[in-house]
Design an enzyme around this catalytic site. Structure first.
Site, PDB file in Angstrom:
ATOM      1  N   ASN A 141       5.946  -1.687  11.205  1.00  0.00           N
ATOM      2  CA  ASN A 141       5.038  -1.190  10.180  1.00  0.00           C
ATOM      3  C   ASN A 141       5.300  -2.012   8.911  1.00  0.00           C
ATOM      4  O   ASN A 141       5.891  -3.088   8.981  1.00  0.00           O
ATOM      5  CB  ASN A 141       5.295   0.306   9.968  1.00  0.00           C
ATOM      6  N   THR A 166       4.479   8.775   3.713  1.00  0.00           N
ATOM      7  CA  THR A 166       4.475  10.221   3.913  1.00  0.00           C
ATOM      8  C   THR A 166       5.917  10.679   3.791  1.00  0.00           C
ATOM      9  O   THR A 166       6.763  10.267   4.578  1.00  0.00           O
ATOM     10  CB  THR A 166       3.909  10.593   5.292  1.00  0.00           C
ATOM     11  N   ASN A 204       0.835  -1.200   0.000  1.00  0.00           N
ATOM     12  CA  ASN A 204       0.000   0.000   0.000  1.00  0.00           C
ATOM     13  C   ASN A 204       0.871   1.252   0.000  1.00  0.00           C
ATOM     14  O   ASN A 204       1.975   1.263   0.531  1.00  0.00           O
ATOM     15  CB  ASN A 204      -0.969   0.005   1.183  1.00  0.00           C
ATOM     16  N   LYS A 252       5.278   3.670  17.159  1.00  0.00           N
ATOM     17  CA  LYS A 252       5.310   2.659  16.090  1.00  0.00           C
ATOM     18  C   LYS A 252       6.536   2.886  15.232  1.00  0.00           C
ATOM     19  O   LYS A 252       6.715   3.971  14.653  1.00  0.00           O
ATOM     20  CB  LYS A 252       4.036   2.729  15.248  1.00  0.00           C
ATOM     21  N   PHE A 304      -1.623   8.221   4.547  1.00  0.00           N
ATOM     22  CA  PHE A 304      -2.381   8.860   5.632  1.00  0.00           C
ATOM     23  C   PHE A 304      -3.651   9.549   5.116  1.00  0.00           C
ATOM     24  O   PHE A 304      -3.923  10.710   5.439  1.00  0.00           O
ATOM     25  CB  PHE A 304      -1.528   9.896   6.378  1.00  0.00           C
ATOM     26  N   SER A 357       5.458   5.280   8.917  1.00  0.00           N
ATOM     27  CA  SER A 357       4.827   5.033   7.620  1.00  0.00           C
ATOM     28  C   SER A 357       5.809   5.377   6.509  1.00  0.00           C
ATOM     29  O   SER A 357       6.431   6.441   6.535  1.00  0.00           O
ATOM     30  CB  SER A 357       3.563   5.877   7.458  1.00  0.00           C
TER      31      SER A 357
END
Length: 289
Positions: A200, A132, A62, A171, A66, A129
């Protein structure tokens, strides 16, 4: 974290980004449900297509970025949920808006923390993530120490309206090296964080992946991530005190996978991609009565 979880199996952030399905998800048997990542302002995320599935690999890639309806929308839903409390624990995963410069990222995290604190059993600070731009640079020891230290200070103000301490989890990415993970572990202790979520999605691409699928940009999750996720958990487990919670996530699609993650040192586990491929029955399979 000072919390009593009904069981060790939780839903990872990213599936219910805007807290629209919490009650239904809770009824499936999760011990905790983590919603988000929420950003202060609404944002649409990256252009579509941005989610890719490989059935032979039991994996997803993916690059959502966000996508979020924003804080106002989420807090309205969380306020309604709190009128009839859930049995599972509720975590809220917070992040920064794409257009917020890195040197102002703490402002976004502070805004999110303050807004969701009255409703969350714990809050997760998402620094990992891959979708971003620049976000993972906040995991560097110096950047993380400043950001998390300020959030620890901000947490104190939120606790005036709570009966107990608000736990903060962080995280981190499975792509960090061993030394980087040890440095992160030191920062977590220095800034009074309460747990670490490892990890993650990964930017790595195992050779076994179907070639067309592997070429897609974004974070890889699912079965191919499992060995790396367990190694990340094991490294962190060895780097934090025995009573510091480690939450393991990555490649869990069976009871054996969950046991392997616990054996690696996790105290709790979360699922996402395994849930997508195996369906709701997976939750009960991981939490046998």
């Amino acid at each position: 974290m000072g919390l009593s979880f009904p069981n060790r199996v939780g839903l990872a952030a990213g599936l219910d980004k805007d807290a629209v399905a919490v009650r239904g998800l809770a009824r499936l048997g999760f011990g905790f449900v983590e919603v988000g990542t929420v950003t202060p302002l609404p944002q649409s995320g990256n252009p579509k297509p941005r989610l890719f599935r490989s059935v032979p690999d039991a994996a997803l890639i993916n690059r959502m970025g966000f996508n979020s309806a924003g804080l106002d929308a989420m807090t309205r839903r969380l306020a309604r949920l709190r009128k009839r409390p859930l049995r599972p624990m509720l975590g809220v995963n917070i992040g920064k808006n794409r257009d917020t410069p890195l040197d102002r990222a703490v402002d976004d995290y502070h805004a999110c923390l303050t807004a969701v604190a009255p409703f969350a059993d714990y809050v997760t600070v998402n620094l990992s993530s891959p979708n971003t731009p620049g976000l993972r640079r906040l995991q560097a020891a110096s950047s993380a120490a400043e950001l998390l230290g300020r959030l620890d200070d901000a947490r104190s103000a939120t606790e005036e309206h709570r009966d107990q301490r608000l736990p903060l989890a962080v995280k981190v990415a499975p792509d960090l090296g061993e030394q980087e993970l040890r440095e992160v572990a030191d920062v977590l202790r220095q800034t009074n964080m309460d747990a670490v979520i490892a990890g993650n999605t990964t930017l790595s691409r195992p050779m076994s992946l179907a070639s067309g699928f592997a070429r897609e940009e974004g974070g890889l999750s699912g079965a191919p991530l499992a060995p790396l996720a367990r190694q990340t958990v094991a490294t962190l487990r060895a780097s934090v005190p025995a009573n510091f919670p480690v939450i393991g996530v990555g490649g869990i699609a069976s009871h054996e996978d969950a046991e392997a993650m616990l054996d690696a040192g996790a105290d709790l586990v979360q699922i996402y991609t395994g849930f997508v491929f195996r369906g709701p029955q997976l939750v009960r399979q991981l939490t046998p009565t």
